[in-house]
Design a protein around this motif. Structure first.
Motif, PDB file in Angstrom:
ATOM      1  N   LEU A   1       0.828  -1.209   0.000  1.00  0.00           N
ATOM      2  CA  LEU A   1       0.000   0.000   0.000  1.00  0.00           C
ATOM      3  C   LEU A   1       0.862   1.258   0.000  1.00  0.00           C
ATOM      4  O   LEU A   1       0.524   2.264  -0.635  1.00  0.00           O
ATOM      5  CB  LEU A   1      -0.930  -0.002   1.211  1.00  0.00           C
ATOM      6  N   MET A   2       2.002   1.224   0.701  1.00  0.00           N
ATOM      7  CA  MET A   2       2.885   2.392   0.725  1.00  0.00           C
ATOM      8  C   MET A   2       3.505   2.630  -0.652  1.00  0.00           C
ATOM      9  O   MET A   2       3.672   3.785  -1.075  1.00  0.00           O
ATOM     10  CB  MET A   2       3.978   2.217   1.779  1.00  0.00           C
ATOM     11  N   GLN A   3       3.845   1.560  -1.361  1.00  0.00           N
ATOM     12  CA  GLN A   3       4.359   1.729  -2.720  1.00  0.00           C
ATOM     13  C   GLN A   3       3.302   2.358  -3.625  1.00  0.00           C
ATOM     14  O   GLN A   3       3.607   3.281  -4.388  1.00  0.00           O
ATOM     15  CB  GLN A   3       4.803   0.378  -3.281  1.00  0.00           C
ATOM     16  N   ILE A   4       2.078   1.878  -3.527  1.00  0.00           N
ATOM     17  CA  ILE A   4       0.990   2.455  -4.323  1.00  0.00           C
ATOM     18  C   ILE A   4       0.786   3.920  -3.966  1.00  0.00           C
ATOM     19  O   ILE A   4       0.576   4.772  -4.846  1.00  0.00           O
ATOM     20  CB  ILE A   4      -0.312   1.660  -4.108  1.00  0.00           C
ATOM     21  N   PHE A   5       0.859   4.245  -2.680  1.00  0.00           N
ATOM     22  CA  PHE A   5       0.680   5.632  -2.243  1.00  0.00           C
ATOM     23  C   PHE A   5       1.738   6.538  -2.859  1.00  0.00           C
ATOM     24  O   PHE A   5       1.412   7.588  -3.451  1.00  0.00           O
ATOM     25  CB  PHE A   5       0.745   5.725  -0.712  1.00  0.00           C
ATOM     26  N   TRP A   6       3.016   6.142  -2.756  1.00  0.00           N
ATOM     27  CA  TRP A   6       4.077   7.015  -3.260  1.00  0.00           C
ATOM     28  C   TRP A   6       4.123   7.054  -4.783  1.00  0.00           C
ATOM     29  O   TRP A   6       4.495   8.073  -5.383  1.00  0.00           O
ATOM     30  CB  TRP A   6       5.432   6.599  -2.678  1.00  0.00           C
ATOM     31  N   ILE A   7       3.719   5.969  -5.441  1.00  0.00           N
ATOM     32  CA  ILE A   7       3.598   5.986  -6.899  1.00  0.00           C
ATOM     33  C   ILE A   7       2.516   6.970  -7.315  1.00  0.00           C
ATOM     34  O   ILE A   7       2.672   7.720  -8.294  1.00  0.00           O
ATOM     35  CB  ILE A   7       3.300   4.569  -7.430  1.00  0.00           C
ATOM     36  N   THR A   8       1.406   7.005  -6.563  1.00  0.00           N
ATOM     37  CA  THR A   8       0.331   7.963  -6.837  1.00  0.00           C
ATOM     38  C   THR A   8       0.815   9.393  -6.673  1.00  0.00           C
ATOM     39  O   THR A   8       0.550  10.263  -7.524  1.00  0.00           O
ATOM     40  CB  THR A   8      -0.867   7.708  -5.903  1.00  0.00           C
ATOM     41  N   VAL A   9       1.556   9.650  -5.588  1.00  0.00           N
ATOM     42  CA  VAL A   9       2.100  10.991  -5.347  1.00  0.00           C
ATOM     43  C   VAL A   9       3.051  11.390  -6.472  1.00  0.00           C
ATOM     44  O   VAL A   9       3.003  12.524  -6.981  1.00  0.00           O
ATOM     45  CB  VAL A   9       2.833  11.041  -3.989  1.00  0.00           C
ATOM     46  N   ALA A  10       3.911  10.454  -6.874  1.00  0.00           N
ATOM     47  CA  ALA A  10       4.856  10.739  -7.958  1.00  0.00           C
ATOM     48  C   ALA A  10       4.130  11.063  -9.256  1.00  0.00           C
ATOM     49  O   ALA A  10       4.498  11.996  -9.979  1.00  0.00           O
ATOM     50  CB  ALA A  10       5.786   9.539  -8.161  1.00  0.00           C
ATOM     51  N   MET A  11       3.078  10.291  -9.559  1.00  0.00           N
ATOM     52  CA  MET A  11       2.323  10.512 -10.788  1.00  0.00           C
ATOM     53  C   MET A  11       1.619  11.863 -10.777  1.00  0.00           C
ATOM     54  O   MET A  11       1.622  12.588 -11.782  1.00  0.00           O
ATOM     55  CB  MET A  11       1.299   9.391 -10.977  1.00  0.00           C
ATOM     56  N   ILE A  12       1.000  12.191  -9.666  1.00  0.00           N
ATOM     57  CA  ILE A  12       0.317  13.491  -9.565  1.00  0.00           C
ATOM     58  C   ILE A  12       1.317  14.627  -9.733  1.00  0.00           C
ATOM     59  O   ILE A  12       1.075  15.599 -10.458  1.00  0.00           O
ATOM     60  CB  ILE A  12      -0.423  13.599  -8.215  1.00  0.00           C
ATOM     61  N   GLY A  13       2.481  14.504  -9.071  1.00  0.00           N
ATOM     62  CA  GLY A  13       3.511  15.530  -9.190  1.00  0.00           C
ATOM     63  C   GLY A  13       4.043  15.654 -10.606  1.00  0.00           C
ATOM     64  O   GLY A  13       4.173  16.759 -11.140  1.00  0.00           O
TER      65      GLY A  13
END
Length: 286
Positions: free
Chosen positions: A41-53
């Motif tokens: 879940l943490m990997q998915i969270f940070w991948i989401t943040v990276a994509m949004i950024g």
């Protein structure tokens, strides 16, 4: 908050749906190929943040870089920057925050993600300039968007494999195809103003043929994933459905009727990216 709302409307923040599902698809497929399990879940969270950024920075830069061009084009003259609704300084602050999100997320994932950051940033910046010197700009945009699944894969696994490269090609040619269709609206304007695109260089009829060719390559690579990865028949069915949607997408436009370009561009492609994620998850669940 009003300024932020204006910026989010300017960069079509809701269209993150095009790339984000492919980032998740890359993370999920990469995790099963490399580790035989789901990403955390943490990997998915940070991948989401990276994509949004990444997407927010790229789209905002595109609007800044193209502000003069947009102001002269009747179709885009009402965008926020040419219309004076937002200043370059305000957008610059938003771009800086977006890049900070991308950098922080990469450091939270793994060192390969960090090492690849300069390459990702290069494509996020350079693609906005390519229409000034090459008709291949659509394919460079495709490479830029295709960083999403590749980034998801790297973020979840810290590796790159041939399967990841094939997924990269799926999204690259899918994006290039629909961007060529979208660019048919500006073919005459691009010619008059010395801008480069496939429709401006080859004409609308040939451009639509090139777009079809790009989507044939994309679908071929997509179907191949079913045979060289842990994905199976469920994913294959999803790929066939998406191929059918692409065929329908091309039926909506013709050299003599471009009135449904926006339907083909926004609605159909949003559906395709979500469907591929849905069938990927479904395949591994079953």
């Amino acid at each position: 908050m009003n300024k932020l709302k204006t910026i989010l409307e300017m960069i079509k923040f809701e269209h993150t749906v095009f790339a984000l599902p492919f980032a998740f698809l890359g993370a999920i497929l990469g995790s099963f190929v490399e580790n035989g399990t789901w990403p955390t879940l943490m990997q998915i969270f940070w991948i989401t943040v990276a994509m949004i950024g990444a997407r927010s920075a790229a789209m905002s830069l595109n609007r800044v870089i193209d502000a003069t061009i947009d102001k002269r084009n009747p179709r885009t003259s009402n965008r926020a920057i040419p219309a004076g609704e937002i200043s370059f300084k305000e957008v610059g602050i938003f771009i800086s925050v977006s890049f900070v999100l991308l950098f922080v997320a990469a450091f939270q994932l793994n060192m390969l993600a960090v090492y690849l950051l300069p390459l990702a940033v290069f494509f996020l910046v350079i693609y906005s300039y390519t229409k000034r010197f090459t008709w291949a700009c659509h394919f460079i945009l495709g490479m830029t968007i295709a960083i999403a699944p590749l980034g998801g894969w790297v973020g979840a696994t810290g590796t790159i494999s041939p399967v990841a490269v094939l997924l990269f090609l799926v999204v690259m040619f899918w994006t290039a195809g629909f961007d060529i269709i979208y660019a048919t609206q500006d073919a005459d304007y691009d010619r008059r103003n010395g801008l480069h695109s496939v429709p401006a260089r080859f004409g609308i009829k040939r451009a639509l043929i090139i777009a079809r060719g790009s989507h044939i390559i994309s679908v071929t690579a997509l179907l191949t994933l079913s045979f060289i990865s842990p994905l199976g028949w469920v994913f294959f069915v999803g790929a066939v459905i998406c191929a059918g949607i692409m065929i329908y997408e091309h039926s909506l436009v013709s050299p003599n009727d471009l009135s449904k370009v926006n339907v083909a561009f926004f609605t159909m492609n949003g559906i395709i990216s979500l469907l591929m994620l849905f069938f990927t998850i479904g395949d591994f669940l079953l």
